[in-house]
Design an enzyme around this catalytic site. Structure first.
Site, PDB file in Angstrom:
ATOM      1  N   GLU B  48       0.869  -1.175   0.000  1.00 59.64           N
ATOM      2  CA  GLU B  48       0.000   0.000   0.000  1.00 59.64           C
ATOM      3  C   GLU B  48       0.906   1.225   0.000  1.00 59.64           C
ATOM      4  O   GLU B  48       1.648   1.449   0.956  1.00 59.64           O
ATOM      5  CB  GLU B  48      -0.850   0.012   1.271  1.00 59.64           C
ATOM      6  CG  GLU B  48      -2.314  -0.260   1.058  1.00 59.64           C
ATOM      7  CD  GLU B  48      -3.116   0.074   2.289  1.00 59.64           C
ATOM      8  OE1 GLU B  48      -3.358   1.281   2.504  1.00 59.64           O
ATOM      9  OE2 GLU B  48      -3.486  -0.842   3.025  1.00 59.64           O
ATOM     10  N   ASP B  59      -6.725   9.309   9.363  1.00 64.35           N
ATOM     11  CA  ASP B  59      -5.455   8.906   9.940  1.00 64.35           C
ATOM     12  C   ASP B  59      -5.157   9.549  11.283  1.00 64.35           C
ATOM     13  O   ASP B  59      -5.445  10.723  11.506  1.00 64.35           O
ATOM     14  CB  ASP B  59      -4.309   9.220   8.965  1.00 64.35           C
ATOM     15  CG  ASP B  59      -4.303   8.273   7.790  1.00 64.35           C
ATOM     16  OD1 ASP B  59      -4.288   7.053   8.033  1.00 64.35           O
ATOM     17  OD2 ASP B  59      -4.345   8.740   6.638  1.00 64.35           O
ATOM     18  N   TYR B 173     -10.988  -4.371   2.384  1.00 64.38           N
ATOM     19  CA  TYR B 173     -10.333  -3.802   3.550  1.00 64.38           C
ATOM     20  C   TYR B 173     -11.345  -3.719   4.686  1.00 64.38           C
ATOM     21  O   TYR B 173     -12.286  -2.946   4.641  1.00 64.38           O
ATOM     22  CB  TYR B 173      -9.819  -2.405   3.198  1.00 64.38           C
ATOM     23  CG  TYR B 173      -8.832  -1.768   4.160  1.00 64.38           C
ATOM     24  CD1 TYR B 173      -9.073  -1.731   5.525  1.00 64.38           C
ATOM     25  CD2 TYR B 173      -7.660  -1.186   3.687  1.00 64.38           C
ATOM     26  CE1 TYR B 173      -8.171  -1.148   6.392  1.00 64.38           C
ATOM     27  CE2 TYR B 173      -6.751  -0.582   4.540  1.00 64.38           C
ATOM     28  CZ  TYR B 173      -7.020  -0.566   5.896  1.00 64.38           C
ATOM     29  OH  TYR B 173      -6.126   0.021   6.747  1.00 64.38           O
TER      30      TYR B 173
END
Lengths: 397, 267
Positions: B48, B59, B173
């Protein structure tokens, strides 16, 4: 024809939508369902209006500014006095609405982001009043600029969480609030302070702020035979402007949103999102924003912490794109001159944010004939800005 | 219509996948290439490649710091994609998934973005702030350019799981926990139920990420999912060597220590 937008996907034309991590899709859905249910419930609406009247001090006055009208020698100038609302700015209208909704949803914790601190204070206020736990995310630079509001929030029992990322302003505080919400969405209500963010926030905040325009319309016709020819409001995220404009969108009134040009739109230091920005995604919504050639969001600048934001609500992006509202930008200098003029002639110290709307209106009013009428949304009072004001006029005495 | 996508062609297996994340340009573009190769050597099955962004909403602080280091060096979306051929020239064979927020993609233009990905040998793309409902045009473009569009599901996706999982491409994911990347993780029994549910609907391998930072976490995820995604922990390993990695005379040793640490984490 009102309320044709946003559509089901939260779109205002091309703008709006939900550009958020998957984890937020469920809480946004939950919020939208609860909001739709509440807005259709007469008891909820009555409770909201009841608190606005008995606690917040609505309706706020509509003031004919005779002195400044006389000095400028043009159009008749009226002021919508949101500065008279409890806590000193229009922000409380929305905070009350969302806090009542949070309670209805059974959420005992609220979080908020704040720039100038007015939304933080409004959130801390409703948290105190309705017995909610409150955390306010605020950039470190704003904490420095808006110290009195930080103290007010703490007195009201809120926890102020300093945000050091970026330049430490509203954009960064909003990022951090969203991140916190992602992790705590099960028991926490995110009380957004402007018409920004993912759907349904821009619509919800507009609907809790449109009381400004609804009241103004009624009050204006009590003193004048027709609606105003022009209405001015400052625009950062854009909640006071949408609240004022929305009820007038179908009327024959020229609406003018005023952005912060900072040190000038041709410098690097401004917050003139529509004037200088491009399409992009910020805080979950497709809108206009200040960004560099690579799509990195750039740091805005304005003397006013409340306008110091690189994005703008998606409905404004739509109104700009469809030319239903005219957007202008005024500099720090022009805003501060208008602030001084209003203070000296009308005995009202406006917030530095609101002074931007005043500056543009004054500039245009001068050249209008005396039979024209204009309405300016005086979104807040300037007490929170005394340090900024003193600093700006230092050496002039 | 291709019978096999480039992604599938480069993927050696479909279970027990190790999917590390690194940020392009952290701390320098050259080191990013070295790190990619070291990760492949340490057993990575998919890389990734993160694009640094000014406002990475999904994040936590670790990846925010990595993004800042990369942006301070002037890294951009296009430059990051241009690193991929250099990685390939130096021996990288595993599929590369570009991880980017949506705004840089909008800025460069969706068409141009996918053309760049295809031309530079990327096999997948993941856009964390583009949920299923907003991604239709992007998914179509991805298909057209032989790029797998990687979707995410979260523990609170509920009835959305079936829709998202059944249309998944490349790998799916699974966000292990509500929160941003790099948080503390409690991999509870609820997570295993969630993974099980996702696997029932997914035609592609199911990998789990967010907050996976120890060998115990990795072992636990391996029992239930087809793959483990490790981002913040890898970035912390880079961060620990950041000065050495920038120093030509110390880089070799630093890369070896990085390799050992990654091995310990996933073996």
């Amino acid at each position: 024809m009102e309320q044709v937008y946003p559509d089901q996907q939260g779109r205002y034309g091309d703008f709006g939508g939900k550009y958020v991590p998957e984890t937020l899709m469920a809480p946004l859905q939950e919020l939208e369902e609860a909001l739709d249910e509440a807005m259709a419930d007469r008891e909820f609406i009555a409770e909201y209006h009841g608190v606005l009247e008995k606690y917040a001090g609505r309706p706020t006055a509509l003031t004919y500014a005779d002195k400044v009208t006389e000095i400028l020698g043009g159009a008749k100038i009226y002021l919508k006095r949101e500065d008279l609302l409890h806590t000193g700015a229009h922000k409380l209208n929305n905070a009350i609405g969302q806090a009542l909704l949070a309670k209805r949803m059974g959420k005992q914790k609220i979080i908020a982001e704040t720039g100038a601190g007015q939304h933080g204070v409004a959130s801390a206020t409703v948290a105190a009043k309705f017995g909610l736990e409150c955390k306010v995310f605020m950039g470190e630079e704003d904490i420095r600029r808006q110290e009195p509001n930080v103290f007010r929030m703490k007195m009201l029992g809120a926890e102020v969480i300093p945000v050091s990322s970026g330049r430490g302003t509203l954009k960064d505080a909003t990022n951090e609030a969203i991140r916190y919400w992602v992790a705590n969405c099960e028991d926490t209500f995110y009380l957004i302070g402007s018409v920004v963010g993912p759907h349904p926030y821009p619509r919800m905040v507009r609907d809790f702020q449109r009381i400004i325009g609804d009241e103004s319309k009624r009050q204006f016709l009590e003193g004048e035979p027709t609606l105003p020819d022009y209405i001015y409001a400052c625009v950062g995220g854009g909640s006071n402007a949408i609240g004022m404009f929305h009820p007038f969108l179908e009327d024959d009134v020229e609406l003018v949103g005023v952005e912060a040009a900072g040190k000038g739109v041709d410098t690097e230091e401004h917050a003139a999102t529509l004037t200088k920005g491009d399409r992009g995604v910020i805080h979950g919504s497709l809108t206009f924003l200040l960004q560099d050639e690579h799509g990195q969001i750039t740091e805005p600048y304005s003397i006013s912490a409340g306008l110091d934001y690189p994005g703008i609500g998606p409905e404004h992006a739509y109104l700009f794109d469809s030319k239903q509202v005219r957007y202008e930008a005024v500099t720090d200098e022009e805003a501060m001159d208008a602030l001084k003029l209003l203070t000296e002639t009308e005995g009202i110290i406006p917030a530095v944010e609101s002074a931007h709307a005043l500056a543009q209106a004054f500039k245009e009013a001068k050249d209008m004939s005396a039979d024209k009428t204009i309405l300016i949304n005086l979104s807040g009072r300037g007490d929170k800005d005394l340090a900024t004001i003193m600093n700006h006029f230092k050496g002039e005495e | 219509m291709l019978t096999q996508t480039s992604f599938q062609g480069k993927l050696n297996k479909t279970e027990d996948l190790f999917i590390p994340f690194i940020e392009a340009g952290d701390p320098t573009p050259e080191v990013t290439i070295d790190l990619a190769l070291k990760l492949q050597e340490a057993g990575a099955d998919i890389l990734e490649l993160g694009i640094p962004y000014s406002d990475p909403l999904a994040d936590g602080p670790t990846i925010q710091r990595a993004a800042k280091r990369a942006l301070d060096n002037g890294m951009s979306l296009q430059q990051a994609i241009e690193l991929i051929p250099d990685m390939r020239a130096n021996g990288l064979e595993i599929p590369v998934v570009v991880f980017t927020y949506y705004n840089p993609v909008l800025r460069i233009g969706e068409e141009k973005f996918f053309k760049l990905l295809e031309e530079h040998g990327a096999e997948g793309v993941l856009i964390p702030d583009l949920p299923h409902e907003e991604s239709e045009s992007v998914r179509e473009l991805a298909l057209k350019h032989d790029i797998e569009y990687i979707s995410l599901v979260a523990p609170n996706s509920e009835e959305r799981i079936q829709k998202i999982a059944s249309e998944a491409r490349g790998f799916l994911y699974c966000v292990s926990t509500l929160g941003v990347t790099g948080g503390e993780n409690q991999l509870s029994s609820e997570v295993t139920d969630f993974i099980q549910k996702v696997k029932e609907h997914s035609p592609v391998p199911v990998a789990v990420g967010f907050g996976i930072s120890t060998n115990e976490d990795v072992q636990m995820i391996r029992q239930h999912a087809d793959g483990v995604i490790i981002g913040s922990k890898i970035i912390r390993l880079v961060e620990a060597e950041v000065e050495n990695l920038k120093d030509d005379s110390k880089r070799h040793e630093a890369l070896n220590r990085f390799y050992e640490n990654v091995r310990e984490l996933v073996e």
